[in-house]
Enzyme design. Structure first.
Site, PDB file in Angstrom:
ATOM      1  N   ASP A 230      37.897  26.623  44.134  1.00 15.47           N
ATOM      2  CA  ASP A 230      36.784  27.451  43.685  1.00 15.47           C
ATOM      3  C   ASP A 230      36.950  27.802  42.207  1.00 15.47           C
ATOM      4  OD1 ASP A 230      35.856  27.443  46.278  1.00 15.47           O
ATOM      5  OD2 ASP A 230      36.812  29.356  46.780  1.00 15.47           O
ATOM      6  N   GLN A 231      35.860  28.183  41.612  1.00 17.35           N
ATOM      7  CA  GLN A 231      35.848  28.592  40.200  1.00 17.35           C
ATOM      8  C   GLN A 231      36.934  29.625  39.905  1.00 17.35           C
ATOM      9  OE1 GLN A 231      35.501  31.837  38.057  1.00 17.35           O
ATOM     10  NE2 GLN A 231      33.991  32.097  39.684  1.00 17.35           N
TER      11      GLN A 231
END
Ligand code: URA
Length: 246
Positions: free
Chosen positions: A110-111
């Site tokens: 994820d970011q």
């Protein structure tokens, strides 16, 4: 291999751009400027110097990146810069047999997740490492909002039900390092799996860091955003956990 083909295979642009690099005198090896695009050069142990930068020849690229927060694992990021921008251009434009050139990430983070990301231009390797069938264990350091109880640890080890899937998912290992720090080992790679498993026990992930894949630990010398080539020993550590397809 011909010098032009070597540069092309390593991602130094089109064949014409490789010729231009050679003609400009920017390419050398072992202290000697290489001026002939058609020269036959042994690639074993070859280290080119291109515009002053050393570039060891790699038939296939296998690298580890310390992914920082605030980067998306996508070539077409929506809201954040792409992790691929953290890599030098040759790694991003190496010609491959697939539709997309350059190295690709083995699974996505994820970011806001940090830590170990493996990238390669070897399609079979990526498939083998990312395939749920091979169960490559991934170790995550998880910081939670609320204290985790022994009952939560038991639930995570025995299986919790995620919001979109009736089949429970279980952690392969779960160690409570402190009340709000879990070391969680997963062998699958479902979408947002750690965050959803922690949510399933009524908690919330505050920070997530991948420390290890298979037997390979993120190199502590790499600062967030830095990368390095994988060694043969690193690859053996990764592969040990992912037997080849039958
Ligand atoms: N699980 C998550 O929820 N996010 C990641 O980035 C990796 C695993």
């Amino acid at each position: 291999m011909k010098l032009q083909q070597i540069l092309f295979s390593q991602g130094f642009g089109t064949r014409r751009q490789c010729d231009a690099l050679i003609d400009s005198g920017a390419v050398s090896a072992a202290g000697q400027v290489l001026r002939s695009a058609s020269a036959d050069i042994a690639t074993d142990g070859l280290v080119l110097t291109i515009g002053g930068e050393h570039w060891p020849f790699h038939e296939r690229a296998y690298v580890m990146l310390h992914k920082p927060a605030g980067y998306e694992c996508s070539h077409e990021p929506k809201h954040w810069p792409s992790v691929y921008e953290l890599l030098p251009l040759p790694l991003r434009q190496r010609p491959t047999k697939s539709a997309v050139n350059g190295v690709q990430a083995v699974g996505r983070l994820d970011q806001d997740t940090t830590g170990l990301l493996i990238l390669s231009d070897d399609g079979q390797f990526i498939h083998r490492m990312a395939s749920p069938k091979h169960h490559v264990p991934k170790v995550y350091e998880v910081t939670t909002k609320h204290a985790v109880t022994e009952a939560d640890v038991d639930a995570l080890l025995h299986g919790v039900v995620l919001n979109d899937d009736p089949v429970p998912v279980a952690a392969a290992a779960c160690e409570r390092v402190t009340p709000t720090h879990l070391r969680l080992t997963l062998t699958e790679g479902k979408y947002h799996q750690v965050k959803r498993m922690i949510a399933a026990v009524g908690n919330r992930v505050e920070a997530l860091h991948r420390a290890q894949m298979g037997g390979l630990v993120l190199d502590p010398v790499l600062m967030p955003g830095q990368w390095r080539w994988l060694t043969a020993d690193d690859l053996a550590k990764l592969r040990r956990e992912a037997p080849p397809d039958k």
